[in-house]
Design a protein around this motif. Structure first.
Motif, mmCIF file in Angstrom:
data_model
loop_
_atom_site.group_PDB
_atom_site.id
_atom_site.type_symbol
_atom_site.label_atom_id
_atom_site.label_comp_id
_atom_site.label_asym_id
_atom_site.label_seq_id
_atom_site.Cartn_x
_atom_site.Cartn_y
_atom_site.Cartn_z
ATOM 1 N N LYS A 186 44.391 46.665 21.978
ATOM 2 C CA LYS A 186 44.885 46.655 23.353
ATOM 3 C C LYS A 186 44.695 45.263 23.957
ATOM 4 C CE LYS A 186 46.114 50.999 23.976
ATOM 5 N NZ LYS A 186 45.363 51.896 24.860
ATOM 6 N N LYS A 187 45.524 44.960 24.960
ATOM 7 C CA LYS A 187 45.436 43.709 25.697
ATOM 8 C C LYS A 187 44.653 43.940 26.992
ATOM 9 C CE LYS A 187 48.186 40.915 23.237
ATOM 10 N NZ LYS A 187 47.817 39.571 22.741
ATOM 11 N N ILE A 188 43.697 43.066 27.260
ATOM 12 C CA ILE A 188 42.895 43.151 28.480
ATOM 13 C C ILE A 188 43.056 41.843 29.254
ATOM 14 C CG2 ILE A 188 40.585 43.411 29.439
ATOM 15 C CD1 ILE A 188 39.817 44.984 27.007
ATOM 16 N N PRO A 189 43.568 41.887 30.477
ATOM 17 C CA PRO A 189 43.725 40.645 31.251
ATOM 18 C C PRO A 189 42.376 40.087 31.683
ATOM 19 C CG PRO A 189 44.262 42.542 32.601
ATOM 20 C CD PRO A 189 44.045 43.067 31.210
ATOM 21 N N ARG A 190 42.291 38.768 31.723
ATOM 22 C CA ARG A 190 41.061 38.109 32.150
ATOM 23 C C ARG A 190 41.041 37.844 33.649
ATOM 24 N NH1 ARG A 190 39.387 33.436 27.985
ATOM 25 N NH2 ARG A 190 37.464 33.747 29.156
ATOM 26 N N SER A 191 42.099 38.239 34.324
ATOM 27 C CA SER A 191 42.168 38.073 35.765
ATOM 28 C C SER A 191 42.940 39.248 36.339
ATOM 29 C CB SER A 191 42.844 36.752 36.134
ATOM 30 O OG SER A 191 42.899 36.589 37.535
ATOM 31 N N SER A 192 42.869 39.402 37.655
ATOM 32 C CA SER A 192 43.539 40.517 38.315
ATOM 33 C C SER A 192 43.861 40.133 39.757
ATOM 34 C CB SER A 192 42.645 41.761 38.294
ATOM 35 O OG SER A 192 43.172 42.779 39.115
ATOM 36 N N PRO A 193 44.968 40.650 40.307
ATOM 37 C CA PRO A 193 45.247 40.415 41.733
ATOM 38 C C PRO A 193 44.183 41.000 42.649
ATOM 39 C CG PRO A 193 47.221 41.172 40.581
ATOM 40 C CD PRO A 193 46.080 41.349 39.634
ATOM 41 N N ASP A 194 43.374 41.946 42.123
ATOM 42 C CA ASP A 194 42.328 42.557 42.945
ATOM 43 C C ASP A 194 41.107 41.663 43.098
ATOM 44 O OD1 ASP A 194 43.885 44.824 43.229
ATOM 45 O OD2 ASP A 194 43.045 45.782 41.445
ATOM 46 N N MET A 195 41.017 40.594 42.321
ATOM 47 C CA MET A 195 39.886 39.684 42.466
ATOM 48 C C MET A 195 39.907 39.036 43.842
ATOM 49 S SD MET A 195 39.950 37.943 38.666
ATOM 50 C CE MET A 195 39.015 36.533 39.231
#
Length: 256
Positions: A186-195
């Motif tokens: 699976k791919k896991i993002p290292r950033s998020s708009p929720d940060m």
């Protein structure tokens, strides 16, 4: 005013620091003994209705998010801040010619008596740090043990790192869920708009751009069991994963 002074005195006490550290250690031991993060059904099967209910009310299955752990942690944070303030104030405050600490001696010079005291202190392992002399009179400062200034600098440096860690966690932390089975990637993002930092950037009109992701491959998922009340119950779960970045770097990790 007296109440505030008394509260400040208690919060700036090193005895309170020792008590809080002992309580935190006990909480950590409880978090190690009792399984954390399980479901209520698992706890009911493992401990029974009565004990599982009482353990849940006491927060033993979620110690590190319980009200008493957060309360002790908050008081410990205030204690560190006030102890630091008290330490700096006492450091810059003029020291009177009297016994300030058990390991530090400051005394007026003059005559044979002071010379005998100097020799006695040297025999006991004290180091004469400074001698003040003016018009035939003066004073000396002798110290034994670790120098106070380097220890204070290390302590405050650690406190500063703690604040930096709190700030970085608040700015960059985000939550998410990924369901993965053995043999899957699976791919896991290292950033998020929720940060928090990304929300601030969005308000200022900046775009987060391309988000780098990690590839996670689950090699195996094993369950450890414990024998209790003539039955086997889940004790721990171990996941063997392989992490890969877009640049090709990889790392193996066993998560418990």
């Amino acid at each position: 005013m007296r109440f505030l002074k008394a509260m400040y005195s208690q919060l700036a006490s090193t005895r309170l620091t020792l008590v809080l550290l002992i309580i935190l250690v006990v909480c950590m031991l409880l978090g190690t003994v009792f399984p954390q993060g399980g479901t209520q059904e698992e706890y009911l099967k493992a401990f029974g209705q009565v004990r599982a209910t009482w353990f849940t009310r006491l927060g033993l299955f979620d110690v590190f998010h319980s009200w008493y752990f957060l309360l002790v942690g908050g008081i410990f944070f205030l204690n560190m801040v006030f102890c630091s303030i008290e330490g700096w104030v006492s450091h810059i405050r003029p020291k009177p010619a009297r016994f300030k600490e058990a390991s530090t001696v400051q005394w007026e010079l003059g005559g044979k008596k002071s010379e005998d005291m100097l020799e006695a202190l040297k025999r006991k392992g004290y180091r004469v740090k400074e001698v003040y002399a003016e018009q035939g009179t003066g004073s000396f400062v002798a110290q034994r043990g670790l120098p106070s200034r380097p220890v204070s600098i290390i302590y405050h440096f650690g406190l500063a790192l703690t604040f930096v860690g709190f700030v970085l966690s608040a700015l960059t932390a985000f939550n998410g869920e990924v369901y993965i089975y053995p043999g899957e990637t699976k791919k896991i993002p290292r950033s998020s708009p929720d940060m928090t930092v990304n929300r601030w950037r969005s308000k200022l009109g900046f775009s987060p751009g391309n988000v780098e992701s990690l590839s996670i491959y689950l090699e195996s998922f094993d369950t450890e069991y414990t024998w209790y009340n003539m039955k086997y119950y889940p004790k721990d779960w171990k996941s063997a994963v392989v992490l890969k970045t877009n640049s090709g770097l990889s790392a193996n990790k066993v998560i418990e």
